[in-house]
Design an enzyme around this catalytic site. Structure first.
Site, PDB file in Angstrom:
ATOM      1  N   SER A   1       0.839  -1.202   0.000  1.00  0.00           N
ATOM      2  CA  SER A   1       0.000   0.000   0.000  1.00  0.00           C
ATOM      3  C   SER A   1       0.870   1.246   0.000  1.00  0.00           C
ATOM      4  CB  SER A   1      -0.862  -0.030   1.266  1.00  0.00           C
ATOM      5  OG  SER A   1      -1.477   1.214   1.474  1.00  0.00           O
TER       6      SER A   1
ATOM      7  N   TYR B   1      -2.019  -1.279  11.031  1.00  0.00           N
ATOM      8  CA  TYR B   1      -2.264  -1.778   9.671  1.00  0.00           C
ATOM      9  C   TYR B   1      -1.094  -1.406   8.754  1.00  0.00           C
ATOM     10  CZ  TYR B   1      -3.884  -1.868   4.853  1.00  0.00           C
ATOM     11  OH  TYR B   1      -3.957  -2.080   3.494  1.00  0.00           O
TER      12      TYR B   1
ATOM     13  N   LYS C   1       2.057  -3.747   6.666  1.00  0.00           N
ATOM     14  CA  LYS C   1       2.490  -3.710   5.254  1.00  0.00           C
ATOM     15  C   LYS C   1       4.006  -3.505   5.185  1.00  0.00           C
ATOM     16  CE  LYS C   1      -1.468  -4.502   3.452  1.00  0.00           C
ATOM     17  NZ  LYS C   1      -1.725  -5.831   2.881  1.00  0.00           N
TER      18      LYS C   1
HETATM   19  P1  NAD Z   1     -11.062  -7.113   1.227  1.00  0.00           P
HETATM   20  O1  NAD Z   1     -11.291  -7.124   2.693  1.00  0.00           O
HETATM   21  O2  NAD Z   1     -12.202  -6.795   0.336  1.00  0.00           O
HETATM   22  O3  NAD Z   1     -10.478  -8.533   0.765  1.00  0.00           O
HETATM   23  C1  NAD Z   1      -9.669  -9.331   1.607  1.00  0.00           C
HETATM   24  C2  NAD Z   1     -10.239 -10.747   1.578  1.00  0.00           C
HETATM   25  O4  NAD Z   1      -9.404 -11.586   2.384  1.00  0.00           O
HETATM   26  C3  NAD Z   1     -11.639 -10.823   2.171  1.00  0.00           C
HETATM   27  O5  NAD Z   1     -12.495 -11.524   1.269  1.00  0.00           O
HETATM   28  C4  NAD Z   1     -11.461 -11.595   3.474  1.00  0.00           C
HETATM   29  O6  NAD Z   1     -12.590 -12.399   3.782  1.00  0.00           O
HETATM   30  C5  NAD Z   1     -10.206 -12.410   3.179  1.00  0.00           C
HETATM   31  N1  NAD Z   1      -9.414 -12.755   4.365  1.00  0.00           N
HETATM   32  C6  NAD Z   1      -9.003 -11.930   5.349  1.00  0.00           C
HETATM   33  N2  NAD Z   1      -8.313 -12.629   6.273  1.00  0.00           N
HETATM   34  C7  NAD Z   1      -8.259 -13.910   5.844  1.00  0.00           C
HETATM   35  C8  NAD Z   1      -7.690 -15.105   6.366  1.00  0.00           C
HETATM   36  N3  NAD Z   1      -7.053 -15.126   7.538  1.00  0.00           N
HETATM   37  N4  NAD Z   1      -7.837 -16.249   5.660  1.00  0.00           N
HETATM   38  C9  NAD Z   1      -8.507 -16.250   4.474  1.00  0.00           C
HETATM   39  N5  NAD Z   1      -9.076 -15.163   3.949  1.00  0.00           N
HETATM   40  C10 NAD Z   1      -8.946 -14.002   4.629  1.00  0.00           C
HETATM   41  O7  NAD Z   1      -9.821  -6.146   0.939  1.00  0.00           O
HETATM   42  P2  NAD Z   1      -9.306  -5.547  -0.429  1.00  0.00           P
HETATM   43  O8  NAD Z   1      -9.687  -4.136  -0.478  1.00  0.00           O
HETATM   44  O9  NAD Z   1      -9.665  -6.437  -1.545  1.00  0.00           O
HETATM   45  O10 NAD Z   1      -7.741  -5.594  -0.168  1.00  0.00           O
HETATM   46  C11 NAD Z   1      -6.942  -6.675  -0.609  1.00  0.00           C
HETATM   47  C12 NAD Z   1      -5.512  -6.448  -0.164  1.00  0.00           C
HETATM   48  O11 NAD Z   1      -5.053  -5.211  -0.678  1.00  0.00           O
HETATM   49  C13 NAD Z   1      -5.302  -6.383   1.333  1.00  0.00           C
HETATM   50  O12 NAD Z   1      -4.080  -6.991   1.633  1.00  0.00           O
HETATM   51  C14 NAD Z   1      -5.241  -4.902   1.614  1.00  0.00           C
HETATM   52  O13 NAD Z   1      -4.514  -4.606   2.775  1.00  0.00           O
HETATM   53  C15 NAD Z   1      -4.527  -4.414   0.379  1.00  0.00           C
HETATM   54  N6  NAD Z   1      -4.787  -2.999   0.062  1.00  0.00           N
HETATM   55  C16 NAD Z   1      -6.070  -2.573  -0.089  1.00  0.00           C
HETATM   56  C17 NAD Z   1      -6.331  -1.240  -0.364  1.00  0.00           C
HETATM   57  C18 NAD Z   1      -7.742  -0.737  -0.499  1.00  0.00           C
HETATM   58  O14 NAD Z   1      -7.954   0.457  -0.460  1.00  0.00           O
HETATM   59  N7  NAD Z   1      -8.745  -1.586  -0.674  1.00  0.00           N
HETATM   60  C19 NAD Z   1      -5.257  -0.342  -0.511  1.00  0.00           C
HETATM   61  C20 NAD Z   1      -3.953  -0.821  -0.374  1.00  0.00           C
HETATM   62  C21 NAD Z   1      -3.722  -2.164  -0.084  1.00  0.00           C
HETATM   63  C1  UD1 Z   2      -7.017   4.871   3.708  1.00  0.00           C
HETATM   64  C2  UD1 Z   2      -6.052   4.352   4.732  1.00  0.00           C
HETATM   65  C3  UD1 Z   2      -4.840   3.761   4.051  1.00  0.00           C
HETATM   66  C4  UD1 Z   2      -5.260   2.731   3.017  1.00  0.00           C
HETATM   67  C5  UD1 Z   2      -6.226   3.413   2.049  1.00  0.00           C
HETATM   68  C6  UD1 Z   2      -6.729   2.500   0.988  1.00  0.00           C
HETATM   69  C7  UD1 Z   2      -6.370   5.879   6.656  1.00  0.00           C
HETATM   70  C8  UD1 Z   2      -5.747   6.926   7.500  1.00  0.00           C
HETATM   71  N1  UD1 Z   2      -5.630   5.433   5.612  1.00  0.00           N
HETATM   72  O1  UD1 Z   2      -6.394   5.876   2.976  1.00  0.00           O
HETATM   73  O2  UD1 Z   2      -3.999   3.140   4.996  1.00  0.00           O
HETATM   74  O3  UD1 Z   2      -4.127   2.242   2.321  1.00  0.00           O
HETATM   75  O4  UD1 Z   2      -7.360   3.885   2.785  1.00  0.00           O
HETATM   76  O5  UD1 Z   2      -7.612   1.573   1.565  1.00  0.00           O
HETATM   77  O6  UD1 Z   2      -7.483   5.451   6.907  1.00  0.00           O
HETATM   78  N2  UD1 Z   2     -12.686  11.240   3.311  1.00  0.00           N
HETATM   79  C9  UD1 Z   2     -13.664  12.141   3.645  1.00  0.00           C
HETATM   80  N3  UD1 Z   2     -14.834  11.670   4.162  1.00  0.00           N
HETATM   81  C10 UD1 Z   2     -15.058  10.337   4.361  1.00  0.00           C
HETATM   82  C11 UD1 Z   2     -14.056   9.409   3.993  1.00  0.00           C
HETATM   83  C12 UD1 Z   2     -12.869   9.897   3.481  1.00  0.00           C
HETATM   84  O7  UD1 Z   2     -13.487  13.342   3.487  1.00  0.00           O
HETATM   85  O8  UD1 Z   2     -16.137   9.976   4.857  1.00  0.00           O
HETATM   86  C13 UD1 Z   2     -11.432  11.736   2.739  1.00  0.00           C
HETATM   87  C14 UD1 Z   2     -10.211  11.404   3.574  1.00  0.00           C
HETATM   88  O9  UD1 Z   2      -9.965  12.401   4.499  1.00  0.00           O
HETATM   89  C15 UD1 Z   2      -9.132  11.302   2.494  1.00  0.00           C
HETATM   90  C16 UD1 Z   2      -9.879  10.835   1.249  1.00  0.00           C
HETATM   91  O10 UD1 Z   2     -11.254  11.100   1.493  1.00  0.00           O
HETATM   92  O11 UD1 Z   2      -8.620  12.576   2.239  1.00  0.00           O
HETATM   93  C17 UD1 Z   2      -9.690   9.371   0.980  1.00  0.00           C
HETATM   94  O12 UD1 Z   2      -9.980   8.661   2.178  1.00  0.00           O
HETATM   95  P1  UD1 Z   2     -10.014   7.081   2.246  1.00  0.00           P
HETATM   96  O13 UD1 Z   2     -10.868   6.527   1.183  1.00  0.00           O
HETATM   97  O14 UD1 Z   2     -10.330   6.699   3.654  1.00  0.00           O
HETATM   98  O15 UD1 Z   2      -8.521   6.638   1.890  1.00  0.00           O
HETATM   99  P2  UD1 Z   2      -7.129   7.150   2.526  1.00  0.00           P
HETATM  100  O16 UD1 Z   2      -7.326   7.978   3.709  1.00  0.00           O
HETATM  101  O17 UD1 Z   2      -6.327   7.711   1.422  1.00  0.00           O
END
Ligand code: NAD
Ligand code: UD1
Length: 342
Positions: A126, A151, A155
């Site tokens: 991330s 969290y 990472k």
């Molecule tokens: P998500 O929660 O939608 O998907 C994660 C999946 O993993 C879920 O279906 C959950 O049931 C499964 N899971 C969790 N723990 C488990 C375990 N112990 N055994 C088996 N399955 C398990 O999340 P996502 O948004 O799809 O994110 C996927 C990955 O990307 C994660 O590692 C997350 O940290 C990373 N990531 C996400 C974002 C974001 O904004 N969504 C940003 C940066 C990194």
């Molecule tokens: C968050 C996580 C980050 C993660 C990323 C993707 C935090 C501090 N960081 O980032 O670790 O990798 O999600 O999953 O939570 N916002 C509003 N109103 C809302 C929600 C969000 O104004 O109700 C704003 C936030 O202040 C931010 C932007 O929207 O400026 C994006 O927010 P968000 O979607 O939560 O993602 P990040 O904060 O970038």
């Protein structure tokens, strides 16, 4: 056909990646414990691809079960590891859950990679590892700052574990993809983001507000040193992000990687403010969104967006979809799951 293990493959990014893999030449086996997803996602994936992936409901924290899975599946060519817990606030409340679920599970999987000589591993990292950037756009060489949450720390630790392993096992090949802010849904509206409870992320909160589930969006801060005072992020369409995984996997499978651990930013390279997202959503959906400005959210960085040159030039991947595409697909998905007529 190469068999690829997708952990967390019923989650948001994993399900979109499973679709892209199935639409290429891959066989997909998904492990998920359904802690943050539902079994219906499997149907959504199958409806799009007409090829059902194999699914095992398994908790990756159960080491014995993980070992047993790999004994039964000796023909896996690569692993894309999405499974993790991802709620920043929850990680502050319950750090041990995050260290166990995000770090232990990675170790168990890497142990199996070693035991069964599975050389190709893609890890979901991330942009949170960068913290508040010193300069923008942010490159992969930017310093890793002290994590702002357990969290974020998981990472950073995970990247270090993979680096330490790769340093002594030249036969192991890994790519860590540092995602910026994934948004959007598959254009079919068969799969999308399914936040449990009150969404913490911006776009699901916006679509739930438009759907009438939330009264109004709180915009966290309008006094930041940005053009309109709201925070700036790099919002990337989840389908573009999913495609980056397929390209990264093909790179490893064809041995084109230049070192046995590569790291890429996966973003658009464009910074958009919260208010730009709000206005783009209003334009796409032709409706006014209820919002109000409130104070800053603790822990938010002011501005972050990716330098994507390495991903473009070395990986050969580029984000193609627009913010409007992403928001309109998110809205189509929200309407579908809430049974809202168009
Ligand atoms: P998500 O929660 O939608 O998907 C994660 C999946 O993993 C879920 O279906 C959950 O049931 C499964 N899971 C969790 N723990 C488990 C375990 N112990 N055994 C088996 N399955 C398990 O999340 P996502 O948004 O799809 O994110 C996927 C990955 O990307 C994660 O590692 C997350 O940290 C990373 N990531 C996400 C974002 C974001 O904004 N969504 C940003 C940066 C990194
Ligand atoms: C968050 C996580 C980050 C993660 C990323 C993707 C935090 C501090 N960081 O980032 O670790 O990798 O999600 O999953 O939570 N916002 C509003 N109103 C809302 C929600 C969000 O104004 O109700 C704003 C936030 O202040 C931010 C932007 O929207 O400026 C994006 O927010 P968000 O979607 O939560 O993602 P990040 O904060 O970038």
């Amino acid at each position: 056909m190469k068999k690829i293990l997708v952990t967390g493959g019923l989650g948001y990014i994993g399900s979109h990646t499973a679709v892209e893999l199935l639409q290429k030449e891959f066989e997909v086996i998904i492990i998920d414990n359904l802690s943050n997803s539902t079994i219906n996602v499997l149907e959504g994936i199958t409806n799009i691809t007409k090829k059902p992936p194999t699914f095992e409901r398994l908790d990756l924290r159960e080491k014995a079960q993980v070992e047993d899975f790999f004994l039964r599946n000796k023909d896996i060519s690569g692993i894309i590891h999405f499974a993790a817990s991802k709620a920043v606030g929850e990680s502050v409340e319950n750090p041990l859950l995050y260290y166990e679920n995000n770090v232990n599970t990675l170790i168990y999987l890497l142990q199996e990679c070693k035991a069964h000589s599975i050389p190709n591993f893609i890890f979901s990292s991330s942009c949170t590892v960068y913290g508040e950037p010193d300069s923008l756009p942010i490159t992969e060489n930017a310093p890793i700052k002290a994590a702002m949450s357990p969290y974020g720390n998981t990472k950073q630790i995970s990247e270090e574990i993979i680096a330490d392993l790769c340093a002594v096992h030249p036969e192991m090949n890994a790519i860590a993809l540092r995602y910026f802010n994934p948004i959007g849904a598959h254009h079919s509206a068969e799969i999308g983001e399914l936040p449990l409870g009150v969404p913490q992320n911006l776009v699901p909160f916006i679509t739930q507000t438009a759907a009438g589930i939330r009264k109004e969006l709180s915009v966290f801060g309008n006094d930041y040193p940005t053009p309109d005072g709201s925070c700036v992020r790099d919002y990337i369409h989840v389908v573009d992000l999913a495609k980056a995984h397929v390209i990264a996997l093909q790179r490893l499978l064809s041995g084109k990687n230049e070192s046995n651990l590569e790291i890429f930013n996966v973003g658009t390279g464009r910074g958009s403010s919260v208010m730009e997202v709000v206005h783009a959503f209003e334009k796409v959906t032709k409706q006014k969104l209820n919002y109000k400005f409130v104070g800053r959210r603790p822990g938010d960085v002011v501005s972050v967006y990716a330098d994507t040159q390495k991903a473009n030039d070395v990986l050969g991947w580029k984000a193609e979809k627009s913010m409007e595409d992403a928001l309109s697909s998110s809205w189509k998905w929200e309407k579908k799951i809430r049974n809202i007529e168009s």
